[in-house]
Scaffold this active site. Structure first.
Site, PDB file in Angstrom:
ATOM      1  N   LYS A 152       0.902  -1.162   0.023  1.00 49.20           N
ATOM      2  CA  LYS A 152       0.170   0.061  -0.078  1.00 49.20           C
ATOM      3  C   LYS A 152       0.799   1.146  -0.096  1.00 49.20           C
ATOM      4  CE  LYS A 152      -1.863   2.615   2.970  1.00 49.20           C
ATOM      5  NZ  LYS A 152      -1.589   3.963   2.042  1.00 49.20           N
ATOM      6  N   GLY A 195       7.038   4.929   8.374  1.00 49.37           N
ATOM      7  CA  GLY A 195       6.134   6.099   8.404  1.00 49.37           C
ATOM      8  C   GLY A 195       5.989   6.646   9.887  1.00 49.37           C
ATOM      9  N   SER A 196       5.110   7.493  10.325  1.00 49.87           N
ATOM     10  CA  SER A 196       5.153   7.826  11.493  1.00 49.87           C
ATOM     11  C   SER A 196       5.036   7.160  12.684  1.00 49.87           C
ATOM     12  CB  SER A 196       3.873   9.189  11.682  1.00 49.87           C
ATOM     13  OG  SER A 196       2.804   8.405  11.738  1.00 49.87           O
ATOM     14  N   THR A 197       5.723   7.582  13.841  1.00 53.22           N
ATOM     15  CA  THR A 197       5.942   6.883  15.028  1.00 53.22           C
ATOM     16  C   THR A 197       4.327   6.550  15.605  1.00 53.22           C
ATOM     17  OG1 THR A 197       7.858   7.905  15.296  1.00 53.22           O
ATOM     18  CG2 THR A 197       6.764   6.899  17.412  1.00 53.22           C
ATOM     19  N   GLU A 198       3.514   7.570  15.433  1.00 53.14           N
ATOM     20  CA  GLU A 198       2.045   7.468  15.931  1.00 53.14           C
ATOM     21  C   GLU A 198       1.169   6.352  15.073  1.00 53.14           C
ATOM     22  OE1 GLU A 198      -0.119  10.704  14.270  1.00 53.14           O
ATOM     23  OE2 GLU A 198      -1.687  10.611  15.198  1.00 53.14           O
ATOM     24  N   GLY A 256       2.940   4.013  13.631  1.00 51.36           N
ATOM     25  CA  GLY A 256       3.699   2.880  13.951  1.00 51.36           C
ATOM     26  C   GLY A 256       2.990   2.004  15.025  1.00 51.36           C
ATOM     27  N   GLU A 298       9.722   1.126  10.859  1.00 50.12           N
ATOM     28  CA  GLU A 298      10.652   2.112  10.476  1.00 50.12           C
ATOM     29  C   GLU A 298      10.121   3.544  10.921  1.00 50.12           C
ATOM     30  OE1 GLU A 298      12.976   3.897   7.201  1.00 50.12           O
ATOM     31  OE2 GLU A 298      13.046   4.834   9.166  1.00 50.12           O
ATOM     32  N   CYS A 311      13.882  10.266   7.567  1.00 51.84           N
ATOM     33  CA  CYS A 311      13.437   9.864   8.730  1.00 51.84           C
ATOM     34  C   CYS A 311      14.930  10.145   9.622  1.00 51.84           C
ATOM     35  CB  CYS A 311      13.213   8.329   8.932  1.00 51.84           C
ATOM     36  SG  CYS A 311      14.383   7.431   7.892  1.00 51.84           S
ATOM     37  N   GLU A 321       9.643  15.311  15.730  1.00 50.48           N
ATOM     38  CA  GLU A 321      10.035  15.516  14.310  1.00 50.48           C
ATOM     39  C   GLU A 321       9.155  16.325  13.633  1.00 50.48           C
ATOM     40  OE1 GLU A 321       8.845  11.607  11.985  1.00 50.48           O
ATOM     41  OE2 GLU A 321      10.895  11.917  11.312  1.00 50.48           O
TER      42      GLU A 321
HETATM   43  P1  NAI Z   1       1.559   8.397   8.013  1.00 48.29           P
HETATM   44  O1  NAI Z   1       2.491   7.455   9.109  1.00 48.29           O
HETATM   45  O2  NAI Z   1       0.430   8.611   8.685  1.00 48.29           O
HETATM   46  O3  NAI Z   1       1.696   7.594   6.568  1.00 48.29           O
HETATM   47  C1  NAI Z   1       2.523   6.515   6.387  1.00 48.29           C
HETATM   48  C2  NAI Z   1       1.767   5.218   5.712  1.00 48.29           C
HETATM   49  O4  NAI Z   1       0.884   4.964   6.634  1.00 48.29           O
HETATM   50  C3  NAI Z   1       0.964   5.998   4.564  1.00 48.29           C
HETATM   51  O5  NAI Z   1       0.758   5.008   3.656  1.00 48.29           O
HETATM   52  C4  NAI Z   1      -0.292   5.891   5.237  1.00 48.29           C
HETATM   53  O6  NAI Z   1      -1.763   5.754   4.318  1.00 48.29           O
HETATM   54  C5  NAI Z   1      -0.367   4.840   6.142  1.00 48.29           C
HETATM   55  N1  NAI Z   1      -1.173   4.800   7.420  1.00 48.29           N
HETATM   56  C6  NAI Z   1      -1.962   5.969   8.046  1.00 48.29           C
HETATM   57  N2  NAI Z   1      -2.728   5.762   8.981  1.00 48.29           N
HETATM   58  C7  NAI Z   1      -2.537   4.244   9.049  1.00 48.29           C
HETATM   59  C8  NAI Z   1      -3.063   3.265  10.126  1.00 48.29           C
HETATM   60  N3  NAI Z   1      -4.083   3.738  10.695  1.00 48.29           N
HETATM   61  N4  NAI Z   1      -3.047   2.055   9.635  1.00 48.29           N
HETATM   62  C9  NAI Z   1      -2.028   1.797   8.593  1.00 48.29           C
HETATM   63  N5  NAI Z   1      -1.578   2.526   7.809  1.00 48.29           N
HETATM   64  C10 NAI Z   1      -1.978   3.995   8.005  1.00 48.29           C
HETATM   65  O7  NAI Z   1       2.208   9.742   7.909  1.00 48.29           O
HETATM   66  P2  NAI Z   1       1.629  10.963   7.468  1.00 48.29           P
HETATM   67  O8  NAI Z   1       0.569  11.254   8.178  1.00 48.29           O
HETATM   68  O9  NAI Z   1       1.781  11.021   6.027  1.00 48.29           O
HETATM   69  O10 NAI Z   1       2.847  12.112   8.019  1.00 48.29           O
HETATM   70  C11 NAI Z   1       2.894  12.715   9.314  1.00 48.29           C
HETATM   71  C12 NAI Z   1       4.032  12.638  10.036  1.00 48.29           C
HETATM   72  O11 NAI Z   1       4.621  11.312  10.042  1.00 48.29           O
HETATM   73  C13 NAI Z   1       5.149  13.583   9.113  1.00 48.29           C
HETATM   74  O12 NAI Z   1       5.079  14.810   9.384  1.00 48.29           O
HETATM   75  C14 NAI Z   1       6.517  13.080   9.907  1.00 48.29           C
HETATM   76  O13 NAI Z   1       6.730  13.758  10.886  1.00 48.29           O
HETATM   77  C15 NAI Z   1       6.083  11.546  10.088  1.00 48.29           C
HETATM   78  N6  NAI Z   1       6.483  10.479   9.021  1.00 48.29           N
HETATM   79  C16 NAI Z   1       7.717  10.117   9.347  1.00 48.29           C
HETATM   80  C17 NAI Z   1       8.399   9.339   8.214  1.00 48.29           C
HETATM   81  C18 NAI Z   1       9.538   8.676   8.282  1.00 48.29           C
HETATM   82  O14 NAI Z   1      10.099   8.220   7.401  1.00 48.29           O
HETATM   83  N7  NAI Z   1      10.225   8.753   9.638  1.00 48.29           N
HETATM   84  C19 NAI Z   1       7.683   8.966   6.844  1.00 48.29           C
HETATM   85  C20 NAI Z   1       6.269   9.794   6.796  1.00 48.29           C
HETATM   86  C21 NAI Z   1       5.889  10.330   7.855  1.00 48.29           C
HETATM   87 MG    MG Z   2      -1.160  10.238   8.873  1.00 53.00          MG
END
Ligand code: NAI
Ligand code: MG
Length: 447
Positions: free
Chosen positions: A200, A253-256, A258, A275, A309, A406
């Protein structure tokens, strides 16, 4: 100028792909729309233009994809292929990624905002090398043998052996900062070991994954080995991670999110790899060349618009050279050319989305409100596209939110220190632990 106005610059394949305007997703070897018929809009972050629509996947689509992956795993040829056959298909995919590297880089640039030149040099070429590296593993996965001591049968000799077998269906959920590369990082090991996958991509950047799906098809992977479901987190990500047919979840993706995924994995006893975020410190030692340290610090935070990240988002420079390092860093930030990712001269593209731009600008405002001084950048650039000026904040303290959280954008906080133990404690004082770097003086034996 919109990306689509710039079609002269684009490869023929990119133009053809973009001209399709709607891109279905890949389930069980078929290109399909969402069962609900719902679509998501995909915007170009450089000019906010609508570039495409993709299916808005929902639980029904996720279920179909997991079933397709399960059937490919249980009854299809993939896990039963000889390791060398999986190796050959991974190598073929790497070749196709390389063949269409320019197109993939252009799609990534238009979808994510990043520089196409950098996407080609970094995202595409690292994805291809990584697939090749993982292809090599397919033939080198081995178990072990053990002489087993059984106390109640002292005369008997036992030999036990272990075999490594594919885990099953892998759910791979990726973020938007390196869409193609993150997808390759998930697919490579899963495919090398004989697993099947439901990928996804992030809702902001689904296009390179869908293009990769075409290459996977062209390479000749059996149907259902790789399924690609587009959709957002709640609609497609959460049902995928909560699906009982998934054996392993891999997420970037985000820690939240994760944390939510870790809980979902526990509920289904699925394996999980996460990660997540970072707030990585860069420590500049007392006897460093300030110009060299500033150049390194600028690259550490501004590469990929700071959406990395392990971005070096906290700069600690020794107080003796702090002012010079910060002055050089601010000058470097101000000199970076902001622009459209398809422009070869661009060094800073837009952030991925309006949400991310607002989030990053919001953090800059929080910093100001808590007493930080903006010595470069400080907010949005222009009024069209999601551009944020490369920013340096000083007069910050360890407990401030801009130091602890972050930001995931081109914003670095800079602080002086005068004692190594103190700076080591500060470096460790955030909830994150992803990366850290130390700039040593020339000639120093520690690198
Ligand atoms: P996110 O963690 O919500 O999105 C990443 C992936 O997770 C996307 O494919 C999204 O559709 C999916 N996702 C979202 N909610 C989900 C759930 N409940 N269950 C399963 N999958 C889910 O990140 P977002 O909202 O785009 O960015 C928010 C913040 O997260 C950023 O500002 C940044 O600080 C952090 N982030 C960090 C990353 C890293 O590599 N460290 C990468 C992306 C975001
Ligand atoms: Mg999000």
């Amino acid at each position: 100028m919109t990306a689509l106005d710039k079609t002269d610059f684009l490869s023929e394949k990119t133009r053809q792909f973009l001209a399709e305007r709607h891109h279905p997703m890949l389930i069980g070897g078929r290109w399909v729309d969402a069962a609900s018929g719902q679509k998501l809009e995909v915007l170009n972050p450089a000019d906010e233009a609508l570039i495409a629509t993709v299916p808005a996947g929902s639980p029904a689509d996720v279920d179909a994809a997991v079933k397709a992956a399960r059937s490919a795993f249980e009854t299809g040829p993939w896990p039963r292929f000889k390791p060398a056959e999986r190796e050959r298909l991974l190598l073929r995919l790497a070749d196709l990624v390389e063949r269409d590297g320019q197109t993939l880089a252009e799609i990534e640039s238009i979808d994510n905002g990043k520089s196409a030149a950098i996407a080609h040099a970094v995202d595409v070429s690292v994805a291809a090398s990584f697939l090749r590296y993982m292809a090599g593993w397919a033939t080198k996965i081995e178990g072990s043998t053990m002489d087993v001591s059984v106390p109640f049968m002292p005369q008997a000799e036992f030999v036990a052996y272990t075999r490594k077998e594919p885990v099953g269906v892998v759910a791979a959920i990726v973020a938007w900062n390196f869409p193609l590369l993150l997808a390759a990082w998930k697919l490579g090991p899963a495919l090398a070991t004989g697993c099947t996958v439901v990928l996804k991509p992030a809702e902001q950047t689904p296009l390179s994954a869908l293009y990769l799906g075409r290459l996977i098809e062209e390479a000749g992977y059996p149907a259902g080995v790789v399924n690609i479901v587009t959709g957002d987190g709640p609609g497609a990500g959460a049902p995928l991670t909560g699906h009982p047919g998934v054996n392993k979840i891999t997420f970037t993706g985000s820690t939240e999110v994760g944390k939510l995924i870790g809980k979902a994995a526990m509920d289904n006893m699925a394996r999980v790899t996460l990660e997540l975020g970072g707030k990585s410190p860069v420590i500049v030692l007392e006897d460093c060349d300030p110009a060299m340290a500033a150049a390194g610090a600028a690259n550490a935070i501004y590469f990929n618009q700071g959406q990395v990240c392990c971005a070096g988002s906290r700069l600690y420079a020794h107080k003796k050279i702090f002012d010079r390092v910060v002055a050089d860093l601010a000058a470097a930030a101000n000199a970076l050319k902001i622009g459209h990712g398809l422009d070869a001269a661009t060094q800073i593209g837009p952030l991925v989305s309006r949400e991310q731009m607002d989030r990053v600008c919001g953090y800059i405002d929080i910093g100001r409100a808590q007493g930080a001084e903006v010595v470069a950048g400080g907010g949005r650039a222009g009024d069209v596209g999601y551009f944020v000026r490369p920013t340096v904040l000083t007069q910050v303290e360890q407990k401030m939110r801009v130091v602890q959280e972050e930001i995931f954008g081109p914003v670095v906080v800079a602080m002086p220190y005068d004692d190594l133990d103190q700076v080591a404690a500060w470096a460790n004082d955030t909830p994150y632990g992803l990366g850290a770097s130390c700039v040593n003086p020339p000639g120093c034996s520690v690198r």
